[in-house]
Design a protein around this motif. Structure first.
Motif, short mmCIF file in Angstrom:
data_model
loop_
_atom_site.label_atom_id
_atom_site.label_comp_id
_atom_site.label_asym_id
_atom_site.label_seq_id
_atom_site.Cartn_x
_atom_site.Cartn_y
_atom_site.Cartn_z
N UNK A 55 0.81 -1.22 0.00
CA UNK A 55 0.00 0.00 0.00
C UNK A 55 0.84 1.27 0.00
N UNK A 56 2.13 1.14 0.18
CA UNK A 56 3.00 2.29 0.37
C UNK A 56 3.40 2.93 -0.96
N UNK A 57 3.24 4.24 -1.04
CA UNK A 57 3.75 5.05 -2.16
C UNK A 57 4.71 6.07 -1.56
N UNK A 58 5.88 5.59 -1.25
CA UNK A 58 6.87 6.37 -0.52
C UNK A 58 7.14 7.73 -1.15
N UNK A 59 7.06 8.76 -0.35
CA UNK A 59 7.39 10.14 -0.71
C UNK A 59 6.46 10.73 -1.77
N UNK A 60 5.43 10.00 -2.19
CA UNK A 60 4.51 10.53 -3.19
C UNK A 60 3.16 10.92 -2.60
N UNK A 61 2.81 10.29 -1.48
CA UNK A 61 1.53 10.58 -0.85
C UNK A 61 1.57 10.15 0.61
N UNK A 62 0.61 10.62 1.36
CA UNK A 62 0.42 10.13 2.71
C UNK A 62 -0.47 8.89 2.57
N UNK A 63 0.13 7.73 2.74
CA UNK A 63 -0.60 6.48 2.54
C UNK A 63 -1.58 6.28 3.69
N UNK A 64 -2.83 6.01 3.35
CA UNK A 64 -3.85 5.81 4.39
C UNK A 64 -4.71 4.58 4.13
N UNK A 65 -4.28 3.71 3.22
CA UNK A 65 -5.04 2.51 2.92
C UNK A 65 -4.38 1.30 3.60
N UNK A 66 -5.07 0.17 3.55
CA UNK A 66 -4.53 -1.05 4.14
C UNK A 66 -4.25 -0.88 5.61
N UNK A 67 -3.12 -1.38 6.09
CA UNK A 67 -2.82 -1.27 7.52
C UNK A 67 -2.54 0.16 7.97
N UNK A 69 -4.35 2.51 7.59
CA UNK A 69 -5.63 3.01 8.06
C UNK A 69 -5.76 2.88 9.58
N UNK A 70 -5.04 1.90 10.15
CA UNK A 70 -5.16 1.59 11.57
C UNK A 70 -3.91 1.91 12.39
N UNK A 71 -2.76 1.89 11.73
CA UNK A 71 -1.48 2.05 12.43
C UNK A 71 -0.62 3.02 11.64
N UNK A 132 -6.34 11.02 12.54
CA UNK A 132 -7.36 10.02 12.19
C UNK A 132 -6.97 8.63 12.64
N UNK A 133 -5.69 8.28 12.52
CA UNK A 133 -5.21 6.97 12.99
C UNK A 133 -5.37 6.88 14.50
N UNK A 134 -4.99 7.94 15.19
CA UNK A 134 -5.12 7.94 16.65
C UNK A 134 -6.57 7.80 17.07
N UNK A 135 -7.45 8.48 16.37
CA UNK A 135 -8.89 8.42 16.67
C UNK A 135 -9.43 7.01 16.45
N UNK A 136 -9.05 6.36 15.37
CA UNK A 136 -9.53 5.00 15.09
C UNK A 136 -9.01 3.98 16.08
N UNK A 137 -7.85 4.23 16.66
CA UNK A 137 -7.26 3.27 17.62
C UNK A 137 -7.97 3.32 18.96
N UNK A 138 -8.72 4.37 19.25
CA UNK A 138 -9.40 4.47 20.55
C UNK A 138 -10.63 3.64 20.60
#
Length: 138
Positions: A55-67, A69-71, A132-138
């Motif tokens: 899911x990682x697109x290093x240095x091109x975007x802030x990856x927020x899919x797959x894991x 999304x949670x971590x 958003x990640x912190x919020x989802x972990x609660x």
């Protein structure tokens, strides 16, 4: 000075891994059972890393899919789980301490370095992702 040390540790983590790896091999005292259990746990860590890398697109975007999304740092979570598995496989308190020292110092440095990079390049977009990640972990 602290930032320079953090950056150096982040850059040297692979080389340090080889040094620590040699020590781990020398000090290990595995049994068939600890190897089986430890490597099963390490496999879970590797599967998390594979999932994250896909899911990682290093240095091109802030990856927020797959894991992501949670971590915030699933690659490092996977590496940490792999370290736990290795420590169990090696059946040595000293090896477990060396692995913990290596992971705590190098992963902390890498996270600080990467977060600084992401904040510089993506600014508020990265901060919103992290909140958003912190919020989802609660």
């Amino acid at each position: 000075m602290f930032e320079t040390l953090v950056a150096a540790l982040a850059r040297l983590r692979v080389a340090l891994g080889w040094v620590f790896g040699v020590l781990v091999i020398i000090l290990a005292n595995p049994t068939a059972r600890t190897t089986t259990v430890g490597m099963s746990i390490a496999l879970v860590g590797e599967l998390i890393r594979i999932w994250a890398a896909g899911h990682l697109n290093k240095a091109r975007e802030v990856t927020s899919s797959g894991p992501y999304r949670y971590v915030g740092h699933p690659l490092y979570l996977g590496s940490s789980i792999m370290g736990v598995g290795l420590a169990i496989a090696c059946r040595s308190i000293l090896v477990a301490a060396l692995i913990a020292l290596y992971l705590a110092t190098t992963i902390t440095a890498a996270i600080k370095s990467e977060e600084a990079f992401l904040r510089r390049h993506f600014g508020e977009q990265y901060d919103l992702y992290r909140s958003g990640v912190e919020e989802r972990r609660r």
